[in-house]
Design an enzyme around this catalytic site. Sequence first.
Site, PDB file in Angstrom:
ATOM      1  N   CYS A   2      50.581  47.060  15.835  1.00  0.00           N
ATOM      2  CA  CYS A   2      51.280  48.138  15.232  1.00  0.00           C
ATOM      3  C   CYS A   2      51.056  49.600  15.887  1.00  0.00           C
ATOM      4  CB  CYS A   2      51.448  48.270  13.585  1.00  0.00           C
ATOM      5  SG  CYS A   2      51.875  46.730  12.973  1.00  0.00           S
ATOM      6  N   ARG A  27      51.676  48.347  22.945  1.00  0.00           N
ATOM      7  CA  ARG A  27      50.921  47.662  21.950  1.00  0.00           C
ATOM      8  C   ARG A  27      51.638  46.615  21.516  1.00  0.00           C
ATOM      9  NH1 ARG A  27      46.638  51.386  19.694  1.00  0.00           N
ATOM     10  NH2 ARG A  27      46.622  50.177  17.800  1.00  0.00           N
ATOM     11  N   TRP A  74      54.488  45.230  14.634  1.00  0.00           N
ATOM     12  CA  TRP A  74      54.087  43.849  15.108  1.00  0.00           C
ATOM     13  C   TRP A  74      53.858  42.849  13.894  1.00  0.00           C
ATOM     14  CZ3 TRP A  74      49.880  40.394  15.661  1.00  0.00           C
ATOM     15  CH2 TRP A  74      50.078  39.481  16.457  1.00  0.00           C
ATOM     16  N   ASN A  98      48.972  49.846  10.030  1.00  0.00           N
ATOM     17  CA  ASN A  98      48.415  48.818  11.056  1.00  0.00           C
ATOM     18  C   ASN A  98      47.408  48.027  10.317  1.00  0.00           C
ATOM     19  OD1 ASN A  98      47.736  47.673  13.292  1.00  0.00           O
ATOM     20  ND2 ASN A  98      46.738  49.445  14.035  1.00  0.00           N
ATOM     21  N   GLY A  99      47.709  46.952  10.594  1.00  0.00           N
ATOM     22  CA  GLY A  99      46.533  45.969   9.893  1.00  0.00           C
ATOM     23  C   GLY A  99      47.146  45.049   8.886  1.00  0.00           C
ATOM     24  N   GLU A 479      42.598  32.181  33.763  1.00  0.00           N
ATOM     25  CA  GLU A 479      43.371  33.522  33.755  1.00  0.00           C
ATOM     26  C   GLU A 479      44.597  33.483  34.309  1.00  0.00           C
ATOM     27  OE1 GLU A 479      44.132  37.662  33.530  1.00  0.00           O
ATOM     28  OE2 GLU A 479      43.232  36.236  32.443  1.00  0.00           O
ATOM     29  N   LYS A 483      48.028  34.108  32.442  1.00  0.00           N
ATOM     30  CA  LYS A 483      49.098  35.198  32.799  1.00  0.00           C
ATOM     31  C   LYS A 483      50.304  34.636  32.665  1.00  0.00           C
ATOM     32  CE  LYS A 483      46.906  38.936  33.118  1.00  0.00           C
ATOM     33  NZ  LYS A 483      46.175  38.600  32.103  1.00  0.00           N
ATOM     34  N   GLU A 486      51.682  34.162  29.304  1.00  0.00           N
ATOM     35  CA  GLU A 486      52.001  35.351  28.397  1.00  0.00           C
ATOM     36  C   GLU A 486      53.419  36.062  28.855  1.00  0.00           C
ATOM     37  OE1 GLU A 486      48.203  37.927  27.651  1.00  0.00           O
ATOM     38  OE2 GLU A 486      48.619  37.515  29.930  1.00  0.00           O
ATOM     39  N   HIS A 502      39.395  13.629  34.184  1.00  0.00           N
ATOM     40  CA  HIS A 502      39.066  13.237  33.082  1.00  0.00           C
ATOM     41  C   HIS A 502      40.390  13.718  31.954  1.00  0.00           C
ATOM     42  CE1 HIS A 502      34.815  12.401  33.954  1.00  0.00           C
ATOM     43  NE2 HIS A 502      34.973  13.779  34.566  1.00  0.00           N
ATOM     44  N   LYS A 602      49.104  44.456  22.544  1.00  0.00           N
ATOM     45  CA  LYS A 602      48.263  44.862  23.720  1.00  0.00           C
ATOM     46  C   LYS A 602      46.775  45.037  23.134  1.00  0.00           C
ATOM     47  CE  LYS A 602      46.789  46.759  27.571  1.00  0.00           C
ATOM     48  NZ  LYS A 602      46.641  45.666  28.648  1.00  0.00           N
TER      49      LYS A 602
END
Length: 607
Positions: A2, A27, A74, A98-99, A479, A483, A486, A502, A602
């Site tokens: 947020c 964010r 968010w 926020n939180g 990574e 990506k 995401e 395996h 973010k």
Amino acid sequence: MCGIIGIVGKADVTARLVAGLKRLEYRGYDSAGIATVVNGSITRRRAEGKLINLEALLTRDPLAGLTGIGHTRWATHGVPSERNAHPHATDRVAIVHNGIIENFRELRDEVVAKGCRVASDTDSEIVAHLMTLALADGRTPEEAMAEVLPRLHGAFSLALVFTGADGLMVGARRGAPLALGYGDGEMYLGSDALALAPLTRRIAYLEDGDWVVVKRDGATIFDAAGRRANREIRTSAVDDTAIGKGGHRHYMLKEIYEQPQVIGDTLVALVNPASRSVALPAMSIDLAAATKITILACGTSYYAGIVAKYWLESIARIPVEVDVASEFRYRGAAMPKGGIALIISQSGETADSLAALRYAREQDQAILSIVNVPESTIARESDAVLPTVAGPEIGVASTKAFTTQLTVLACLTIATARARGAIDSAIESRLAQALIEVPARAAEVLNHDGRIRDLAVKVAKARDVLYLGRGTSYAIALEGALKLKEISYIHAEGYAAGEMKHGPIALIDSNVPVIVVAPSDALFEKTASNLQEVVARGGQVIFLSDAKGVAKLGSLAAATIALPEVDPFVAPILYAIPVQLLAYHTAVLKQTDVDQPRNLAKSVTVE
């Protein structure tokens, strides 16, 4: 996470609140709103979805006011909707938050029992009701804040405005960041300096537990114990001109293309090209005496830590543990005397990483951090800081922050190895020279953009994608898969190539693209065997290597990208770029929201 902005102004604040919210879009958010004090009363406008929806609402139904707060949400408690959007308000108070308020259920039951009507599913609204009840008992806004704050459990930042109190705003932070901006006859609150950059560069960062009373002519800060406190006013390094797209379609593509420059900028502070040596900033941490390094990070920063583990153990010959910050402190891990905790975070505000830092502090570890925001909470709570010089990163999916983290970690590896006598000056010179060449080689990698765009057509049609690598390339495989997940929403997994037999080999068929990351290094032949196993089972291999590697194995692959030949030491930095580009172009073909992918934020400032 947020985003919060607040203005106590001498001119209308609505347009500036919306502009601040636009700067907080990076964010991640699912709804937005503003509230102002007009003729002594609180008036709100809220909308689900993108800010364009809020702007359209304000065009149809304008809002005035000299004092106001704004928010991008968010979702944590309650689905994305207008009723759950901030600001939340009663007839006396409006709040943005926020939180997470961890004990909101018991507080909700309390305010409902006292006759309050709860209009949303959020934890945030409960704070507005608690404040309203305190005001109804005759408290001033300042007194109400002092009474309510100790009752809130969790990590949060808050900003509030009040009926009948134009020119007054109250803010607080515990765990989540909040910046206080000083203007000319105006004052501001924001989630970060970036939100306030067009308004002021004179910033004070509230410390954990602080709360603040903000008026047009200044602010009074109180610490967690309620004592008046002074916080240093700094000139923020955030540049208001640094957040445009620079002619690119998306922030993410702009930030990918900035990597040659920002890697070079990061190296300037750490590497002497004349002597081909590394010189870290002076710090109180003794690298030579360290018994162990524990690397703590989340997401992409965690994968940077995996690369660093390979480097530090093989070159500096020091034991290294890498852990996901969100899991680390719950194990109650024993940490050795004389150890260093290395915290890696793009924002410097990641809640899990900050909690891990504080656990490591309790275990008497020296705290070293690598962050992109020198004024951040993690930076301020560290014994030493190695900044990345990436500039503001707006795209939610990290790109240039990752490669500059790797650049700093490479320099840290060389410095640690020299301090411990694990390498001599000749090896330092060779490794430093390899780093010096990275910006130019990174620019060469970007020349493959068109070819990678073509390959993305095949990947965009896939339901599942595998990434394989060995050694430091294993981290790049992880990574690359992250990506792709995401921003394109395609299921992807990264594996150590030797682990394919395996289990993951069962997934391979002609419909599964397999991206193999394999520079010509000591592990190339091992990876070659794994590639052949994939081909034998009909897997469609996209092979990332250098000219030597492509000459040996390129004929087996469905497609190849020949990257510059570099020292294996710096290969992870360069090989990060094509996997970023592949994810980007795939997402564009899938028509997803590249810069603000669904459900992501973010800066993750809640656990």
